[in-house]
Design an enzyme around this catalytic site. Structure first.
Site, mmCIF file in Angstrom:
data_model
loop_
_atom_site.group_PDB
_atom_site.id
_atom_site.type_symbol
_atom_site.label_atom_id
_atom_site.label_comp_id
_atom_site.label_asym_id
_atom_site.label_seq_id
_atom_site.Cartn_x
_atom_site.Cartn_y
_atom_site.Cartn_z
ATOM 1 N N GLY A 126 0.830 -1.206 0.000
ATOM 2 C CA GLY A 126 0.000 0.000 0.000
ATOM 3 C C GLY A 126 0.864 1.254 0.000
ATOM 4 O O GLY A 126 1.993 1.242 -0.517
ATOM 5 N N ASN A 127 0.339 2.315 0.591
ATOM 6 C CA ASN A 127 1.068 3.590 0.582
ATOM 7 C C ASN A 127 2.437 3.491 1.246
ATOM 8 O O ASN A 127 3.443 3.925 0.680
ATOM 9 C CB ASN A 127 0.243 4.665 1.303
ATOM 10 C CG ASN A 127 -0.812 5.263 0.390
ATOM 11 O OD1 ASN A 127 -0.692 5.202 -0.834
ATOM 12 N ND2 ASN A 127 -1.839 5.822 0.976
ATOM 13 N N VAL A 128 2.476 2.938 2.464
ATOM 14 C CA VAL A 128 3.757 2.858 3.168
ATOM 15 C C VAL A 128 4.671 1.835 2.489
ATOM 16 O O VAL A 128 5.848 2.111 2.224
ATOM 17 C CB VAL A 128 3.564 2.482 4.664
ATOM 18 C CG1 VAL A 128 4.916 2.338 5.350
ATOM 19 C CG2 VAL A 128 2.727 3.534 5.388
ATOM 20 N N ARG A 130 -6.945 3.425 10.351
ATOM 21 C CA ARG A 130 -8.195 3.694 11.071
ATOM 22 C C ARG A 130 -9.142 4.541 10.224
ATOM 23 O O ARG A 130 -8.739 5.568 9.699
ATOM 24 C CB ARG A 130 -7.858 4.395 12.382
ATOM 25 C CG ARG A 130 -8.984 4.380 13.363
ATOM 26 C CD ARG A 130 -8.415 4.536 14.745
ATOM 27 N NE ARG A 130 -9.275 5.330 15.590
ATOM 28 C CZ ARG A 130 -8.901 5.810 16.763
ATOM 29 N NH1 ARG A 130 -7.668 5.603 17.194
ATOM 30 N NH2 ARG A 130 -9.726 6.501 17.485
ATOM 31 N N VAL A 154 5.814 -2.071 11.189
ATOM 32 C CA VAL A 154 5.378 -0.690 10.934
ATOM 33 C C VAL A 154 3.872 -0.546 11.245
ATOM 34 O O VAL A 154 3.408 0.520 11.643
ATOM 35 C CB VAL A 154 5.652 -0.298 9.460
ATOM 36 C CG1 VAL A 154 5.109 1.088 9.144
ATOM 37 C CG2 VAL A 154 7.156 -0.351 9.174
ATOM 38 N N THR A 155 3.136 -1.637 11.080
ATOM 39 C CA THR A 155 1.676 -1.617 11.280
ATOM 40 C C THR A 155 1.306 -1.089 12.670
ATOM 41 O O THR A 155 1.896 -1.500 13.670
ATOM 42 C CB THR A 155 1.117 -3.051 11.098
ATOM 43 O OG1 THR A 155 1.534 -3.543 9.828
ATOM 44 C CG2 THR A 155 -0.406 -3.067 11.191
ATOM 45 N N HIS A 187 4.328 5.057 20.586
ATOM 46 C CA HIS A 187 4.112 5.765 19.326
ATOM 47 C C HIS A 187 2.631 6.141 19.313
ATOM 48 O O HIS A 187 1.788 5.396 18.833
ATOM 49 C CB HIS A 187 4.465 4.847 18.153
ATOM 50 C CG HIS A 187 4.245 5.469 16.807
ATOM 51 N ND1 HIS A 187 4.849 6.633 16.415
ATOM 52 C CD2 HIS A 187 3.479 5.076 15.756
ATOM 53 C CE1 HIS A 187 4.466 6.922 15.184
ATOM 54 N NE2 HIS A 187 3.630 5.997 14.764
HETATM 55 N N1 APR Z 1 -1.100 -9.730 3.893
HETATM 56 C C1 APR Z 1 -0.481 -8.886 3.050
HETATM 57 N N2 APR Z 1 -0.924 -7.648 2.778
HETATM 58 C C2 APR Z 1 -2.045 -7.259 3.383
HETATM 59 C C3 APR Z 1 -2.751 -8.080 4.297
HETATM 60 C C4 APR Z 1 -2.228 -9.382 4.529
HETATM 61 N N3 APR Z 1 -2.824 -10.222 5.362
HETATM 62 N N4 APR Z 1 -3.835 -7.380 4.745
HETATM 63 C C5 APR Z 1 -3.800 -6.181 4.159
HETATM 64 N N5 APR Z 1 -2.729 -6.095 3.337
HETATM 65 C C6 APR Z 1 -2.312 -4.976 2.486
HETATM 66 C C7 APR Z 1 -3.460 -4.259 1.793
HETATM 67 O O1 APR Z 1 -3.900 -4.997 0.650
HETATM 68 C C8 APR Z 1 -2.842 -2.922 1.434
HETATM 69 O O2 APR Z 1 -2.259 -2.936 0.127
HETATM 70 O O3 APR Z 1 -1.714 -3.958 3.280
HETATM 71 C C9 APR Z 1 -1.724 -2.754 2.481
HETATM 72 C C10 APR Z 1 -1.949 -1.563 3.387
HETATM 73 O O4 APR Z 1 -1.809 -0.402 2.638
HETATM 74 P P1 APR Z 1 -2.607 0.953 2.898
HETATM 75 O O5 APR Z 1 -4.049 0.649 3.119
HETATM 76 O O6 APR Z 1 -2.212 1.910 1.825
HETATM 77 O O7 APR Z 1 -2.057 1.433 4.324
HETATM 78 P P2 APR Z 1 -0.687 2.217 4.590
HETATM 79 O O8 APR Z 1 -0.934 3.686 4.532
HETATM 80 O O9 APR Z 1 0.386 1.640 3.762
HETATM 81 O O10 APR Z 1 -0.445 1.866 6.131
HETATM 82 C C11 APR Z 1 -0.114 0.562 6.524
HETATM 83 O O11 APR Z 1 1.357 1.307 8.262
HETATM 84 O O12 APR Z 1 1.857 3.373 9.165
HETATM 85 C C12 APR Z 1 1.099 2.210 9.308
HETATM 86 O O13 APR Z 1 -0.913 2.972 10.452
HETATM 87 C C13 APR Z 1 -0.393 2.463 9.239
HETATM 88 O O14 APR Z 1 -1.007 0.307 10.076
HETATM 89 C C14 APR Z 1 -0.900 1.097 8.911
HETATM 90 C C15 APR Z 1 0.201 0.532 8.013
#
Ligand code: APR
Length: 309
Positions: free
Chosen positions: A11-13, A82, A118-119, A175
């Site tokens: 995703g974004n991160v 969230r 990071v999650t 954090h």
């Molecule tokens: N296995 C692999 N990837 C997964 C799973 C899983 N079980 N569940 C969700 N994902 C993927 C989603 O498909 C998505 O592409 O995780 C990605 C999350 O990306 P975003 O929704 O863009 O979230 P992002 O902004 O990257 O943040 C991710 O990092 O900073 C922290 O608080 C933030 O917990 C969040 C995490």
């Protein structure tokens, strides 16, 4: 052989992180997500930037953990952010399920790696990943203080109109809302900021740092911060891959250090090839210890909502 870093969640991160790592040219990178095509598309796009960005790292996008096998470092960004109406407890439950599942796959395919979480909520997710993995405590570390300190340092640089790179600071503790920022540890070219600005100005910057994530969410409206989190996690991964022994504030499992036990919280650690090679002991004043203890109580309360791990 080139070192290998896997990034879980494209995703974004995750995607920004893959780019930060690629331009460092220190490892081959695997980007994994559950969504078909997403990691493959982003990996290919990033790979095609190599000739112009000047890196030789091989970038692979996948939905299959076999491709992550024998990674040196695995960074977990998978999870949900969230959304309006979602409670903090709801978020913890959803992300706990994801992080536990991802951790079991990491252990299966990369039993010797260092895991960077990071999650969010990151302190609790790091605790969960450590317990789920069965790894020694040095091999599971969370992103917290590197990001919070980067935010604080950037605010200090903006306020004092000095170069960003001349500022150094340490954010400790949770954090989140119970972050512990000790102003005298923030310096500009070795000068504590307490000599450079008023207490009122310092308090404002600390408050902005504590609410740094929320400020970005408020602006973006959909989604949360990703450039600074990605850059911060990349710096941690680089310290490990390059065995830099850098002292960075990170979420670490404590067993008596700072008089805290069986909890994960942000403290200064030495990061090298074995992950957390040392928990560095900063000399804290009584009230600073108290703040850290209060912060750890908040994390402990969240860990308790996970039930038995
Ligand atoms: N296995 C692999 N990837 C997964 C799973 C899983 N079980 N569940 C969700 N994902 C993927 C989603 O498909 C998505 O592409 O995780 C990605 C999350 O990306 P975003 O929704 O863009 O979230 P992002 O902004 O990257 O943040 C991710 O990092 O900073 C922290 O608080 C933030 O917990 C969040 C995490």
């Amino acid at each position: 052989m080139r070192p290998k870093i896997s990034v879980i969640g494209a995703g974004n991160v995750g995607a920004s992180l893959a780019q930060c790592l690629a331009v460092k040219n220190i490892a081959n990178i695997v980007l994994l997500d559950i969504v078909e095509g997403l990691p493959q598309g982003k990996a290919l796009d990033l790979q095609e930037s190599a000739p112009v960005s000047g890196f030789n790292s091989i970038i692979t996008g996948t939905n299959n953990y076999e491709d992550t096998a024998k990674s040196d470092v695995v960074i977990v960004t998978s999870g949900v952010v969230r959304k309006p109406g979602m409670s903090r407890d709801d978020l913890v439950k959803i992300n706990a399920g994801i992080v536990a599942d991802v951790t079991r796959n990491i252990v299966k395919y990369s039993p010797d790696c260092v895991i960077i979480i990071v999650t969010n909520p990151v302190d609790t997710m790091t605790y969960l990943a450590l317990k789920t993995s069965g790894f020694p405590k040095n091999r599971v570390v969370g992103l917290s203080g590197v990001l919070d300190s980067a935010r604080l340092s950037s605010f200090i640089a903006m306020e004092l109109d000095v170069p960003m790179t001349e500022v150094n600071s340490y954010a400790l503790g949770e954090h989140g809302q119970n972050m512990v920022i000790i102003a005298r540890f923030a310096t500009v070219n070795g000068q504590p900021i307490t000599n450079l600005m008023s207490q009122a100005a310092i308090d404002k910057l600390i408050e902005r740092t504590v609410n740094g994530g929320a400020e970005i969410v408020g602006l973006l409206k959909t989604g949360s911060a990703f450039y600074a989190p990605a850059a911060s996690a990349a710096r941690m991964a680089e310290a490990i891959i390059m065995d830099k022994k850098e002292i960075l504030p990170c979420a670490a499992y404590l067993e008596g250090e700072y008089s805290l036990d069986d909890v994960v919280i942000g403290v200064p650690v030495k990061l090298g090839k074995d992950g957390i090679e040392e928990i560095v002991s900063f000399k804290l004043k009584e009230e600073e210890f108290e703040a850290l203890k209060k912060s750890s109580d908040a994390v402990r309360a969240l860990i308790n909502t996970l039930g038995k791990i």
